[in-house]
Scaffold this motif. Structure first.
Motif, short mmCIF file in Angstrom:
data_model
loop_
_atom_site.label_atom_id
_atom_site.label_comp_id
_atom_site.label_asym_id
_atom_site.label_seq_id
_atom_site.Cartn_x
_atom_site.Cartn_y
_atom_site.Cartn_z
N LEU A 23 0.80 -1.34 0.04
CA LEU A 23 -0.15 0.10 0.05
C LEU A 23 0.78 1.28 -0.01
CD1 LEU A 23 -3.08 -1.03 2.54
CD2 LEU A 23 -2.98 -0.55 0.21
N LEU A 24 1.83 1.24 0.84
CA LEU A 24 2.85 2.23 0.78
C LEU A 24 3.54 2.73 -0.62
CD1 LEU A 24 4.30 2.29 4.46
CD2 LEU A 24 2.78 3.89 3.69
N LEU A 25 3.97 1.60 -0.99
CA LEU A 25 4.53 1.61 -2.71
C LEU A 25 3.58 2.37 -3.51
CD1 LEU A 25 6.87 -1.22 -2.67
CD2 LEU A 25 7.46 1.10 -2.43
N ALA A 26 2.28 1.77 -3.43
CA ALA A 26 1.40 2.43 -4.36
C ALA A 26 0.92 3.65 -4.10
CB ALA A 26 0.02 1.52 -4.13
N THR A 31 1.42 9.47 -5.96
CA THR A 31 1.74 10.77 -5.23
C THR A 31 2.93 11.57 -6.08
OG1 THR A 31 3.02 10.18 -3.54
CG2 THR A 31 0.74 10.75 -3.21
N GLY A 32 3.88 10.48 -6.51
CA GLY A 32 4.97 10.84 -7.45
C GLY A 32 4.80 11.13 -8.87
N THR A 33 3.73 10.91 -9.38
CA THR A 33 3.20 11.03 -10.87
C THR A 33 2.49 12.19 -11.12
OG1 THR A 33 1.29 9.56 -10.66
CG2 THR A 33 3.63 8.65 -11.62
N LYS A 34 1.85 12.93 -9.86
CA LYS A 34 1.22 14.23 -9.84
C LYS A 34 1.92 15.40 -10.46
CE LYS A 34 -2.21 13.16 -6.52
NZ LYS A 34 -2.81 13.60 -5.28
N THR A 35 1.43 16.10 -11.43
CA THR A 35 2.47 17.06 -12.17
C THR A 35 1.77 18.58 -11.57
OG1 THR A 35 0.68 17.25 -13.86
CG2 THR A 35 2.69 16.13 -14.30
#
Length: 65
Positions: A23-26, A31-35
């Protein structure tokens, strides 16, 4: 009695740990792909623009002397 339930407890704890890591990796991937929206200037662009304007003013002062 207690010794019989230990293997099951290890399995339950290990499964919970793996599920939590998944779950933490997902969440991190999501959140890392938000621009950043393009309507707001980023802080780096603002700093760059300010640096250019300061350079122009310093150049004018140096050339006027």
């Amino acid at each position: 009695m207690i010794c019989g339930s230990i293997p099951m407890m290890i399995f339950i704890l290990a499964s919970g740990y793996l599920f939590t890591v998944y779950l933490l990796l997902a969440l991190a991937k999501r959140t890392g792909t938000k621009t950043v929206p393009r309507s707001f200037p980023s802080s780096a662009e603002g700093k760059r623009q300010q640096e250019i304007s300061v350079r122009a003013k310093v150049t004018q002062v140096v050339n006027s002397q």
